[in-house]
Structure formats: C-alpha cells, structure tokens
Write a protein that holds these residues in place. Structure first.
Motif, PDB file in Angstrom:
ATOM      1  N   LEU A  10      26.165 -70.443  23.385  1.00 38.26           N
ATOM      2  CA  LEU A  10      25.641 -69.821  24.371  1.00 38.26           C
ATOM      3  C   LEU A  10      25.921 -68.225  24.405  1.00 38.26           C
ATOM      4  O   LEU A  10      24.858 -67.444  24.893  1.00 38.26           O
ATOM      5  CB  LEU A  10      25.976 -70.317  25.750  1.00 38.26           C
ATOM      6  N   VAL A  11      26.862 -67.944  23.757  1.00 38.85           N
ATOM      7  CA  VAL A  11      27.320 -66.443  23.989  1.00 38.85           C
ATOM      8  C   VAL A  11      27.475 -65.994  22.567  1.00 38.85           C
ATOM      9  O   VAL A  11      27.496 -66.551  21.317  1.00 38.85           O
ATOM     10  CB  VAL A  11      28.670 -66.388  24.547  1.00 38.85           C
ATOM     11  N   SER A  12      27.534 -64.684  22.632  1.00 38.91           N
ATOM     12  CA  SER A  12      27.935 -63.779  21.498  1.00 38.91           C
ATOM     13  C   SER A  12      29.168 -64.122  20.704  1.00 38.91           C
ATOM     14  O   SER A  12      30.015 -64.434  21.586  1.00 38.91           O
ATOM     15  CB  SER A  12      27.721 -62.424  21.642  1.00 38.91           C
ATOM     16  N   GLU A  13      29.362 -63.852  19.625  1.00 38.75           N
ATOM     17  CA  GLU A  13      30.635 -64.059  19.116  1.00 38.75           C
ATOM     18  C   GLU A  13      31.841 -63.634  19.609  1.00 38.75           C
ATOM     19  O   GLU A  13      33.115 -64.410  19.845  1.00 38.75           O
ATOM     20  CB  GLU A  13      30.515 -63.704  17.421  1.00 38.75           C
ATOM     21  N   GLU A  14      31.900 -62.360  20.298  1.00 44.11           N
ATOM     22  CA  GLU A  14      33.127 -61.739  20.724  1.00 44.11           C
ATOM     23  C   GLU A  14      33.306 -62.428  22.164  1.00 44.11           C
ATOM     24  O   GLU A  14      34.651 -62.260  22.584  1.00 44.11           O
ATOM     25  CB  GLU A  14      32.798 -60.275  20.924  1.00 44.11           C
ATOM     26  N   HIS A  15      32.629 -63.041  22.503  1.00 42.30           N
ATOM     27  CA  HIS A  15      32.797 -63.821  23.784  1.00 42.30           C
ATOM     28  C   HIS A  15      33.101 -65.420  23.804  1.00 42.30           C
ATOM     29  O   HIS A  15      33.158 -66.161  24.790  1.00 42.30           O
ATOM     30  CB  HIS A  15      31.603 -63.651  24.892  1.00 42.30           C
TER      31      HIS A  15
END
Length: 391
Positions: free
Chosen positions: A127-132
């Motif tokens: 659901l989220v970008s890699e950093e999150h």
C-alpha cells in the motif's frame, strides 16, 4: 529525512489497522465470554472451549492453501470479500439458537481470519512507498496490540452489560463500517507473483525455520493452556469479582505494549537472551498462576509479566521468521507461522479443557508451565545454536 505519508496511502492503511483490530478482537472474544456462553447453552466451560479449539484448527488447516490461492487474486476484491464474510458470520454468532450453530458460525469467521492474516502484511507493505514499509507493518501490529488491550475486555464488558450475543453483533457493525470505508478508499492492488507447492520443500529444509516453527507451536500450546480458561480460573479459583477480572485482562493487554516497546529497544542488541527471558517469563507466569491465586493483586502482577513476555516472544519470533526466509517466500513462511501458532492455540485449549474436565481448573497453569519448560529447553539446546551457525 522521510517524507510524510500521503493520505492516499495513510487512509487505507488505517482501514487495515482497524481490520486487524476487529479480527483479533473476534478471535479472543470467546475467552472473556466462555462462562456466559457455557451457561446460556447449559454446557461446561471445557465444552464451550471448542469455540477456540475448532477456530484455531480451521485457521491452521487453511492458512497455507488460502495464501497460495490469494497470491493470484486482486487484493482489494479479496479483502472486501473477507471482511464481508467476517461480518455475516458475526451476525450468525449473535443470533445462534444453539451451540452447534454458534460453532459453525465461528468456523466461518475462522475462514475469514485465515484469509485476512495470510494477506494483511503483504497488503500493508504494498500500500505504501518503500520508505514507509516498516511503519505499515507496525500499524498492523498496533491493531493486534490494541485488540489485546481493549478488544477482549471491551467485549467482556459488553457481554456483562447486555449479553454475550451483543458482543458479536457489535463486532459485526464495526466490520460493515470497515467494509464500506475500504470499498471507497482502498486502491486496486493486483495479486503478487504466485507461490506454488513445489517451492515448499525449500522452506522445510531450512533448520532455523523448522526450529522456529517447533518452538512457536510449544509456546502457543503452553500459553493457551492457561489463557483460554483465564476467565473461569479468575472467577472460580482466584475468587475475583467481575470488575477486577476485566481489570486483569486489560492490564494483561497493556503489558503487551510494554513487551513490544522492550523488543524495539533491546532485541537487536541481545537476540538470544531476549528470547530466553521471554520464554522464562511465560513459563514462570504459568507455573505461579495457581500459587498466586490467593491474592487478586498477585494475579494481576503476574498478568503484567505474562503479557510483557508473551508479546515480546511473539514479535521476536515473527521477526526471526522473516529473517530466516527469502524475500519471495517470506509471506508464505509467515502464513505457515500463523497456521502453526493457531495449531498451538487449539492444542493448548484442548489441553486446558482436558485438565479442567479430568482434573481441576486450578491446574491449568501447571500444565501450561510444563510445556513452557520444554519450549525453553528446546530453544536453548537446539534452536539458538542453529540460529548462531546460520548468521
């Protein structure tokens, strides 16, 4: 510096967190309602404990095959169908005319549970970008932790106030609210690359992974031998009033958050000692349960230790399972972990029920503690050396 998570990622993630909360609340609700359900259908607490045993065994049997099937489906459709099935079965639980119908409705919830926990972590990450991604996984854990803190005691308070049936009905209402929320805000999310049964031997040849699964089974068996019958134990053996029992269960859950905090602070620096202390704390909590029952406050203090160590162990072993498996197989490895954990829940509930039926409910802590000793010895003599060699 990390960027703030955009709303298009945060809002569906919040929906997943609430979903994790209601799924885990539902799983543990019968523990706090066991005495009332048994009285309503004129059966023993041990017989009512089949609600927990059968539930966990269905999850055990279905987690892996459903995970393999889920890889090929659109995650949004699968999620909405799962939450819908969950809500319908909660309604059936609330209106059950007899124990057989209640048991069957709980098996339907177990099917939804098996699907949800097979896809929850992979969905949260995607659901989220890699950093999150770490934050996304922690949100799922938060939903589970909050269920332990407020879900079980809240369900029990609803049951005491307006009857156990309204507890199931309340969960159904929240489930349908989540269903409509997710249908509006959850993005389309194609299934991931399929994992086939031909790839399973690779997992089963991993000695560390097999050791983790074995100790997980023993831990869950020990834990739920006592915990599945904690409500009638606190009533019948410790002689605690209803309000104090609810307080004890709440304290147990809050202590779990402390266990999660200790994991984040100390686990990376002292992996093996951390797990050893968690296993020792759980074992001592079980063995001291009956002796501590002479004092309500001694039991509550024991619940603090029990809650801290149980959560610490669970989070640590999930982390170790991910470390011991390849990235492509980690979701399936976690699915097997979930299935084995639930097998332990079923065996622990069965063992505790057998002790209650043929012995005394006062002995459930001793029975669970013996299994806990086996788990601790197995970790120190077998698993820990394998983990060190695999570094």
């Amino acid at each position: 510096m990390k960027k703030a998570m955009p709303l298009r990622e945060l809002l569906p993630l919040l929906g997943m967190t609430v979903s994790a909360f209601i799924f885990n609340t539902s799983e543990f609700m019968p523990i706090g309602l066991l005495t009332d359900i048994a009285a309503a259908f004129h059966i023993t607490e041990a017989q009512a404990g089949m609600l927990i045993t059968a539930y966990s065994w269905v999850v055990t049997l279905l987690s892996l095959p459903l995970m393999i099937l889920a890889c090929r489906m659109d995650f949004k459709k699968l999620l909405l169908g799962t939450v819908g099935l969950f809500g319908i079965c909660q309604i059936l639980s609330a209106v059950s005319p007899n124990f057989t119908v209640l048991l069957l409705s709980r098996l339907g919830v177990a099917c939804a549970h098996a699907i949800f926990w097979s896809i929850a972590s992979p969905m949260a990450v995607r659901l989220v970008s890699e950093e999150h991604r770490s934050f996304a996984l922690s949100m799922i854990v938060t939903g589970t932790s909050v269920a332990m803190i407020f879900g079980l005691p809240l369900g029990r308070m609803i049951g005491l106030t307006v009857g156990w049936r309204m507890t199931f009905a309340s969960v159904a209402v929240v489930a349908f609210i989540v269903l409509f929320y997710m249908s509006a805000l959850f993005p389309k999310l194609p299934g991931s690359q399929s994992f086939t049964l031909t790839q399973l031997p690779e997992l089963f040849k991993n000695p560390v992974l097999m050791g983790l699964y074995g100790i997980t089974f023993l831990f869950a068996t020990a834990y739920y031998t006592g915990y599945s019958y904690i409500d009638p134990f606190l009533q019948q053996v410790a002689g605690m009033p209803a309000g104090l029992i609810t307080l004890a269960l709440t304290v147990f859950g809050v202590a779990g958050l402390l266990g999660s905090f200790l994991f984040s602070k100390f686990y990376d620096r002292m992996r093996y000692s951390f797990i050893q202390m968690a296993l020792l704390g759980i074992t001592l909590s079980l063995l001291l349960l009956s002796p501590a029952s002479v004092s309500s406050w001694a039991v509550i203090a024991l619940c603090v230790l029990w809650g801290i160590c149980a959560t610490a162990f669970n989070v640590a072993f999930q982390s170790e399972t991910i470390k011991a498996s390849s990235e492509s197989a980690s979701a399936v490895a976690m699915s097997i972990f979930s299935g084995i954990f639930n097998l332990g829940i079923g065996c622990g509930t069965w063992l505790g029920g057998t002790v209650c039926t043929y012995g005394s409910i006062a002995w459930i802590g001793f029975a669970g503690g013996i299994v806990g000793v086996i788990a601790a010895v197995g970790f120190c003599l077998v698993l820990a050396p394998n983990m060190k060699r695999a570094k």
